[in-house]
Scaffold this active site. Structure first.
Site, PDB file in Angstrom:
ATOM      1  N   ASP A  63      -5.691 -48.640  50.472  1.00 21.32           N
ATOM      2  CA  ASP A  63      -5.754 -48.006  48.940  1.00 21.32           C
ATOM      3  C   ASP A  63      -7.102 -47.724  48.835  1.00 21.32           C
ATOM      4  O   ASP A  63      -8.260 -47.704  49.680  1.00 21.32           O
ATOM      5  CB  ASP A  63      -5.356 -49.370  48.182  1.00 21.32           C
ATOM      6  CG  ASP A  63      -6.437 -50.353  48.122  1.00 21.32           C
ATOM      7  OD1 ASP A  63      -7.344 -50.410  47.322  1.00 21.32           O
ATOM      8  OD2 ASP A  63      -6.118 -51.223  49.067  1.00 21.32           O
ATOM      9  N   HIS A  75      -0.154 -48.037  57.034  1.00 21.62           N
ATOM     10  CA  HIS A  75      -0.223 -47.746  55.563  1.00 21.62           C
ATOM     11  C   HIS A  75      -1.579 -47.533  55.431  1.00 21.62           C
ATOM     12  O   HIS A  75      -2.416 -48.445  55.064  1.00 21.62           O
ATOM     13  CB  HIS A  75       0.378 -49.008  55.080  1.00 21.62           C
ATOM     14  CG  HIS A  75       0.217 -49.389  53.229  1.00 21.62           C
ATOM     15  ND1 HIS A  75       1.312 -48.760  52.763  1.00 21.62           N
ATOM     16  CD2 HIS A  75      -0.443 -49.222  52.549  1.00 21.62           C
ATOM     17  CE1 HIS A  75       1.141 -49.014  51.348  1.00 21.62           C
ATOM     18  NE2 HIS A  75      -0.249 -49.209  51.325  1.00 21.62           N
ATOM     19  N   ASP A 126       6.398 -49.975  62.920  1.00 20.55           N
ATOM     20  CA  ASP A 126       5.163 -48.847  62.851  1.00 20.55           C
ATOM     21  C   ASP A 126       5.961 -47.880  61.456  1.00 20.55           C
ATOM     22  O   ASP A 126       6.437 -46.980  61.855  1.00 20.55           O
ATOM     23  CB  ASP A 126       5.202 -47.976  63.797  1.00 20.55           C
ATOM     24  CG  ASP A 126       4.292 -47.148  63.827  1.00 20.55           C
ATOM     25  OD1 ASP A 126       3.338 -47.159  62.710  1.00 20.55           O
ATOM     26  OD2 ASP A 126       4.004 -46.025  64.669  1.00 20.55           O
ATOM     27  N   GLU A 137      -0.530 -52.180  57.363  1.00 17.31           N
ATOM     28  CA  GLU A 137      -1.680 -51.810  56.460  1.00 17.31           C
ATOM     29  C   GLU A 137      -2.990 -51.839  57.234  1.00 17.31           C
ATOM     30  O   GLU A 137      -2.987 -52.557  58.271  1.00 17.31           O
ATOM     31  CB  GLU A 137      -1.979 -52.468  55.307  1.00 17.31           C
ATOM     32  CG  GLU A 137      -3.056 -51.736  54.232  1.00 17.31           C
ATOM     33  CD  GLU A 137      -2.787 -52.304  53.011  1.00 17.31           C
ATOM     34  OE1 GLU A 137      -3.551 -51.716  51.835  1.00 17.31           O
ATOM     35  OE2 GLU A 137      -2.413 -53.407  52.902  1.00 17.31           O
TER      36      GLU A 137
END
Length: 584
Positions: A183, A506, A548, A557
């Site tokens: 993020d 991710h 994956d 992530e």
């Protein structure tokens, strides 16, 4: 020499495994083995008594052969039978095929003096790709160049963080730093353990890092590139301290951004509530940074002193606010807008107090911090993570043992025993199916399990450096092998390396940039049977609970506090290889 992704081989291997549920597979460290290091491959689902062969690349010459060791079942991989191919005595550098008749794959084996050199550099450069507030230029980022995102020059004081001096809605400037994970937010707690680990790596292996060039914008200055990279985040951390000494928990959006590039993310940014955990982590890291950057005063005048003052101010705030937890649910019930990004809440703070006291005692030699260490029992010391940081204080106290006042001698002796006893316990579990320290306990397979493996390796390297006993070094090497492919899933867990590594982490830039290969040098979280993301995993067995899939954030992530211990482990092993200790 590094084997980058061979997409054809990866694709064919995936088909074979999918068709044959119990395929005979050879799992190796895909980046290579040291010339005089242990060299072990794991062979799954083979018949007893099979032989293995090392051949030249054209299969013309057999350079080594042996018999697979007796099978053991892998407890955490559905009782999969595993036999080991041990070719440790073969010490001829080169590139070879490893053959086992009946196996579905014929992996290429590299034997060289520093097998982790390229991946070690890439893991550090992974932090450059996580930089906020600046463009990544083609000269340094290659095909992963991108525009700047999140300038953070107008960040709002959230209502939970408001004071008379900085009322709600007022604006501060807090640019730079690293995006925390997949993020685009920036968290002090996670930055704390990350920066510590990188600075501890520099402290322990500075001759290696002093000459390591990463091709980042600062590479031509006089500061080692690792410290340049750390400094980019450290300067951001300094902006997160309020005028009263407390430290904002994070700089964040109210909600996570979508799967978009950083420059397309335009949500308002906030600094939120000050917390005791964030403030103590900040104090610890700033005290540590003050020590290390003191030797660079001519290059960075005033930085060391500023870090020390910030650390002391943070400690003083924490003394007046000793138990302010960051509880996002309670905060959202009282303050608006609601914040739904990563919480990193922590209600057990004795380890943070211990770590901060240790760093400040070493840096300042002030009686306040020495007295704290003498008055309080050492909290349980475990493999570190963002919310269990006592080991960080232990490492620093033992690294600086000769500089400690005599009155801390008993504490240092106690910590030494804790470190060695736990190192021995790790080795006790290192004789399982894959012959790695990692994976011999169900508790190893948690969210961020690959960071567990790397941090176990760091613990063992500290034991090796304190004792000189080769068995600890071998244990650390086994976990490097685990991360780089000798594991039940067969993945090298660092993006961009090996013949089978994550293609869909991710990680927002890797998803949104339209480039097939992901950003390189990022360690994914690894097997996690908790599956908190709700995605479909191939199976539920702990060591193979990995997929994956870019939606599977619980296993795939990336995070700065996972990359950092991999940086320490692999680059530390590189340094020790240059010192000739692998073969002793």
């Amino acid at each position: 020499m590094t084997l980058y992704k061979n997409y054809t081989l990866f694709f064919v291997t995936a088909i074979v495994v999918a068709i044959s549920g119990n395929a005979q597979q050879i799992q190796i460290n895909q980046l290579g083995y040291g010339i005089d290091a242990p060299k072990i491959a794991a062979v799954t689902n083979m018949e007893k008594g099979s032989r293995f062969y090392l051949t030249s690349l054209n299969y013309g010459d057999t350079v080594y052969s042996g018999v697979l060791l007796p099978a053991h079942t892998d407890t955490y991989a559905n009782q999969m039978p595993v036999q080991l191919a041990d070719f440790s005595t073969f010490q001829q550098p080169g590139v070879y095929h490893l053959l086992v008749p009946g196996a579905q794959n014929q992996p290429i084996v590299y034997i060289q003096s520093q097998p982790f050199y390229a991946v070690g550099k890439a893991l550090i450069k992974g932090f450059y790709y996580q930089r906020a507030s600046m463009p990544l230029l083609p000269a340094y980022a290659g095909m992963w160049r991108r525009e700047a995102g999140h300038p953070d020059t107008a960040v709002f004081i959230h209502s939970s963080a408001a004071t008379a001096q900085r009322p709600v809605g007022s604006v501060i400037v807090t640019p730079g730093g690293w995006y925390d994970a997949g993020d685009y937010n920036k968290y002090i707690v996670n930055s704390g353990i990350t920066v510590y680990t990188l600075l501890n790596a520099y402290s322990n292996f500075s001759p290696y890092f002093d000459t390591l060039h990463l091709y980042i914008p600062e590479s031509n200055n006089t500061l080692p590139d690792l410290l340049d990279e750390v400094l980019y985040n450290l300067r951001w951390m300094l902006t997160m301290q309020d005028t009263d000494g407390g430290v904002y928990h994070k700089c964040t959006n109210a909600a996570f951004d979508g799967m978009i590039m950083p420059n397309a993310a335009m949500q308002p940014r906030y600094v939120v509530q000050k917390s005791t955990a964030a403030t103590l982590d900040f104090a610890a890291v700033m005290a540590q940074a003050s020590r290390i950057f003191a030797q660079w005063n001519q290059v960075l005048p005033g930085l060391s002193d500023s870090c020390k003052k910030a650390a002391i101010h943070a400690w003083q705030w924490a003394e007046g606010h000793p138990n302010i937890d960051y509880n996002q649910v309670q905060m959202n019930a009282k303050f608006k807008p609601a914040i739904t990004t990563g919480a990193y809440g922590d209600t057990q703070l004795l380890d943070e107090w211990f770590w901060a006291a240790a760093e400040l005692a070493i840096t300042t030699e002030d009686a306040v911090y020495i007295h704290w260490l003498l008055q309080y029992k050492v909290p349980p010391v475990t493999i570190p993570s963002w919310n269990r940081v006592a080991a960080l204080g232990m490492y620093s106290l033992l690294d600086n043992r000769r500089l400690l006042p005599q009155k801390l001698g008993l504490l240092a002796d106690s910590l030494y025993r804790v470190l060695i006893q736990n190192a021995d316990a790790l080795l006790h579990h290192a004789n399982g199916a894959m012959h790695t320290v990692m994976g011999q306990c169900a508790d190893d397979f948690i969210w961020g399990s690959n960071a567990v493996a790397a941090n176990q390796g760091i613990w063992l390297l500290h034991a090796f450096m304190l004792t000189g006993q080769r068995r600890y070094l071998n244990g650390a090497l086994s976990n490097a092998d685990y991360l780089l492919g000798r594991n039940a899933s067969g993945y090298c867990y660092v993006t961009g390396f090996g013949v089978k590594s994550p293609m869909h982490p991710h990680h927002r830039p890797s998803i949104a940039d339209g480039i097939e290969p992901p950003v390189p040098g990022l360690l994914v979280g690894g097997p996690n049977p908790g599956k908190q993301d709700g995605q479909a995993y191939p199976n539920i067995f702990p060591e193979t609970a990995y997929t994956d899939n870019d939606k599977a954030y619980a296993c795939n992530e990336i995070a700065i506090n996972w990359n950092a211990p991999a940086v320490y482990l692999l680059n530390g092993l590189n340094y020790l290889a240059t010192q000739g200790v692998w073969g002793k």
